[in-house]
Design an enzyme around this catalytic site. Structure first.
Site, PDB file in Angstrom:
ATOM      1  N   HIS A 125       0.872  -1.185   0.000  1.00 37.56           N
ATOM      2  CA  HIS A 125       0.000   0.000   0.000  1.00 37.56           C
ATOM      3  C   HIS A 125       0.907   1.234   0.000  1.00 37.56           C
ATOM      4  O   HIS A 125       2.032   1.172   0.522  1.00 37.56           O
ATOM      5  CB  HIS A 125      -0.829  -0.057   1.292  1.00 37.56           C
ATOM      6  CG  HIS A 125      -1.898   0.976   1.432  1.00 37.56           C
ATOM      7  ND1 HIS A 125      -1.633   2.262   1.837  1.00 37.56           N
ATOM      8  CD2 HIS A 125      -3.234   0.910   1.260  1.00 37.56           C
ATOM      9  CE1 HIS A 125      -2.778   2.933   1.903  1.00 37.56           C
ATOM     10  NE2 HIS A 125      -3.760   2.139   1.557  1.00 37.56           N
ATOM     11  N   ASP A 202       3.122  -4.662   8.101  1.00 37.36           N
ATOM     12  CA  ASP A 202       1.922  -3.843   7.942  1.00 37.36           C
ATOM     13  C   ASP A 202       0.731  -4.789   8.121  1.00 37.36           C
ATOM     14  O   ASP A 202       0.406  -5.571   7.229  1.00 37.36           O
ATOM     15  CB  ASP A 202       1.926  -3.200   6.545  1.00 37.36           C
ATOM     16  CG  ASP A 202       0.652  -2.416   6.281  1.00 37.36           C
ATOM     17  OD1 ASP A 202      -0.264  -2.459   7.121  1.00 37.36           O
ATOM     18  OD2 ASP A 202       0.570  -1.775   5.213  1.00 37.36           O
ATOM     19  N   GLN A 205      -4.413  -5.051   7.177  1.00 36.94           N
ATOM     20  CA  GLN A 205      -5.456  -5.927   6.625  1.00 36.94           C
ATOM     21  C   GLN A 205      -5.452  -7.310   7.260  1.00 36.94           C
ATOM     22  O   GLN A 205      -6.089  -8.229   6.740  1.00 36.94           O
ATOM     23  CB  GLN A 205      -5.270  -6.076   5.097  1.00 36.94           C
ATOM     24  CG  GLN A 205      -5.442  -4.804   4.305  1.00 36.94           C
ATOM     25  CD  GLN A 205      -6.862  -4.248   4.336  1.00 36.94           C
ATOM     26  OE1 GLN A 205      -7.815  -4.925   4.738  1.00 36.94           O
ATOM     27  NE2 GLN A 205      -7.017  -3.008   3.925  1.00 36.94           N
ATOM     28  N   LYS A 228     -10.125  -0.278  10.823  1.00 35.29           N
ATOM     29  CA  LYS A 228     -10.283  -1.474   9.980  1.00 35.29           C
ATOM     30  C   LYS A 228     -10.582  -2.711  10.825  1.00 35.29           C
ATOM     31  O   LYS A 228     -10.780  -3.793  10.305  1.00 35.29           O
ATOM     32  CB  LYS A 228      -9.014  -1.699   9.143  1.00 35.29           C
ATOM     33  CG  LYS A 228      -8.793  -0.621   8.067  1.00 35.29           C
ATOM     34  CD  LYS A 228      -7.621  -0.978   7.207  1.00 35.29           C
ATOM     35  CE  LYS A 228      -7.085   0.191   6.405  1.00 35.29           C
ATOM     36  NZ  LYS A 228      -7.902   0.547   5.237  1.00 35.29           N
ATOM     37  N   CYS A 366      -4.838   2.520  -3.563  1.00 35.06           N
ATOM     38  CA  CYS A 366      -3.603   3.047  -2.952  1.00 35.06           C
ATOM     39  C   CYS A 366      -2.438   2.088  -3.171  1.00 35.06           C
ATOM     40  O   CYS A 366      -1.613   1.879  -2.263  1.00 35.06           O
ATOM     41  CB  CYS A 366      -3.778   3.319  -1.459  1.00 35.06           C
ATOM     42  SG  CYS A 366      -4.941   4.619  -1.114  1.00 35.06           S
TER      43      CYS A 366
HETATM   44  N1  PLP Z   1      -1.665  -0.729   4.760  1.00 40.59           N
HETATM   45  C1  PLP Z   1      -2.610  -1.412   4.122  1.00 40.59           C
HETATM   46  C2  PLP Z   1      -2.312  -2.788   3.598  1.00 40.59           C
HETATM   47  C3  PLP Z   1      -3.875  -0.854   3.941  1.00 40.59           C
HETATM   48  O1  PLP Z   1      -4.825  -1.522   3.292  1.00 40.59           O
HETATM   49  C4  PLP Z   1      -4.119   0.448   4.456  1.00 40.59           C
HETATM   50  C5  PLP Z   1      -5.415   1.111   4.237  1.00 40.59           C
HETATM   51  O2  PLP Z   1      -6.157   0.770   3.357  1.00 40.59           O
HETATM   52  C6  PLP Z   1      -3.087   1.104   5.135  1.00 40.59           C
HETATM   53  C7  PLP Z   1      -1.868   0.492   5.264  1.00 40.59           C
HETATM   54  C8  PLP Z   1      -3.264   2.473   5.695  1.00 40.59           C
HETATM   55  O3  PLP Z   1      -4.224   2.481   6.705  1.00 40.59           O
HETATM   56  P1  PLP Z   1      -4.736   3.867   7.303  1.00 40.59           P
HETATM   57  O4  PLP Z   1      -5.207   4.685   6.129  1.00 40.59           O
HETATM   58  O5  PLP Z   1      -5.839   3.483   8.215  1.00 40.59           O
HETATM   59  O6  PLP Z   1      -3.588   4.497   7.995  1.00 40.59           O
END
Ligand code: PLP
Length: 409
Positions: A125, A202, A205, A228, A366
């Protein structure tokens, strides 16, 4: 596994799921973007503001002390949820994005110099790309990218080959928000540690879909977002091994993160406060803790097997639609189903499904670099939570078939 009667009962915990859009019953399949909130989480926010609201860690008065106790109890709930060794290893942030930025900034400041390398994967992401790129630009670091195969799985051997004596850290997603791929993070961590390289996971998800035990994984850092995982927006978590968090410099300056300040010099607070400058979102943290208690009571393993079954059902159902191609066919997948339909632009598909009350996500999610690797502009993405049902999957499939017919007519 959760039974249908249990799902029906659990759905009743989520007030928004009874909503209609365009006169149609809402079918919410955008859970990878954000999850809906159960009543207990919503009530916790109200309870906090109506009973214990006071700034934490600062007051001698009753309310402030009570708010502080609630806040630190929330930290312990997070600690237990991911099985961290100590509450000192749990830093509250604004979200996964801020957690990763914190590590990128503090870690690179402390441990990286020109020519050092950070290794990420091709399925990251933007939140796990851009913070590293910013540090790479500032310090003259190299960002290396581990490739994926045609199913959307990381190629472990190539990842290992990309590790050099200059590699300082591997930052990799546990579950891809586009492909649903579950990465073999334990194997990646073991490989990295054999080369004396640290690992940031990370988990944005993953924590809502599968059990995550940071001690069993032996990861050095792990990031996720409250929103999430059925908690409120604006709160996130950074887990870091105490020895690394102690070794990193603070990310932001301000109140809370100091031990003492003079105009000449500041000494920093102990963990985890060193990384929590300013008034924390103690209401959000309490509501996140409530969400984690709620999930724990249902049972994360039960959730995982139900969602797994739902994903298999959806995969089978959508695969049978002529002209539909599933993007991401890894052997290990969770809760995310990206697809493209021949002759229908993802944006049109998303817009028309929306008119049927079905909320899906369209676009690059993203992950623009991943789209380039896949040679596409975007996908339609249905992403599931435990409150989704087979009936909703049927509605999605019927909706897609109707749209395809419209376009072919
Ligand atoms: N990492 C992953 C794999 C994501 O799917 C997301 C958000 O969609 C993020 C990081 C970033 O999360 P946040 O926007 O809640 O900081």
């Amino acid at each position: 596994m959760l039974k249908q009667t249990e799902i029906d009962k659990l759905r009743a915990d989520f007030p928004i799921l009874t909503r209609e859009v365009y006169g149609k019953q809402l079918v919410y399949l955008d859970n990878a973007a954000t999850t809906q909130k159960p009543r207990c989480v919503i009530d916790k926010i109200t309870e906090m503001y109506t009973t214990v609201n006071a700034n934490v860690h600062r007051g001698v008065h009753f309310l402030s002390q009570e708010a502080t106790e609630v806040h630190e109890a929330s930290r312990k709930v997070v600690q237990q949820f991911i099985h961290a060794a100590s509450p000192n290893e749990i830093v509250f942030t604004r979200g996964a994005t801020e957690s990763i930025n914190l590590v990128a900034s503090s870690f690179c400041n402390a441990f990286c110099s020109e020519g050092d390398e950070i290794l990420i994967s091709a399925m990251e992401h933007h939140s796990n790309i851009v913070p590293w790129q910013m540090q790479a630009e500032r310090l003259g670091l190299k960002l290396r990218v581990a490739p994926i195969n045609e199913r959307g799985e990381l190629i472990l051997e190539q990842l290992e080959q990309l590790i050099t004596p200059r590699t300082k850290l591997i930052a990799v997603t546990h579950i891809s928000n586009v492909l649903g791929t579950v990465n073999p993070i334990k194997a990646i961590i073991d490989i990295a540690h054999r080369h004396d390289v640290l690992v940031l996971i990370d988990a944005a998800q993953s924590v809502q879909h599968t059990k995550v035990d940071v001690q069993a994984l032996d990861c050095d850092f792990l990031a996720f977002s409250s929103h999430k995982i059925y908690g409120p927006t604006g709160v996130g978590v950074l887990y870091g091994k105490e020895k690394w968090l102690n070794a990193l410099p603070p990310y932001q300056g301000g109140g809370e993160m100091i031990a003492s300040v003079s105009f000449e010099k500041t000494t920093y607070n102990t963990l985890p406060y060193k990384f929590e400058a300013g008034t924390p979102d103690y209401v959000g943290a309490a509501a996140l803790a409530e969400a984690l208690r709620y999930l724990t009571a249902i049972g994360i393993d039960k959730i995982a097997s139900y969602e797994q079954e739902l994903l298999s059902y959806a995969t089978e159902k959508l695969s049978s639609i002529a002209g539909l191609r599933i993007i991401g066919t890894a052997a290990e997948k969770r809760s995310v189903l990206s697809f493209l339909v021949e002759g229908v632009h993802p944006y049109d598909m998303g817009t028309l499904l929306d008119r049927m009350g079905i909320a899906v996500r369209t676009g690059h999610h993203c992950a623009e670099p991943l789209m380039r690797v896949l040679g596409i502009d975007g996908t339609v993405r249905a992403s599931f939570a435990f409150y989704n049902t087979r009936e909703e999957v049927d509605l999605l499939a019927e909706g897609i078939v109707r749209i395809v017919k419209m376009f072919r007519a």
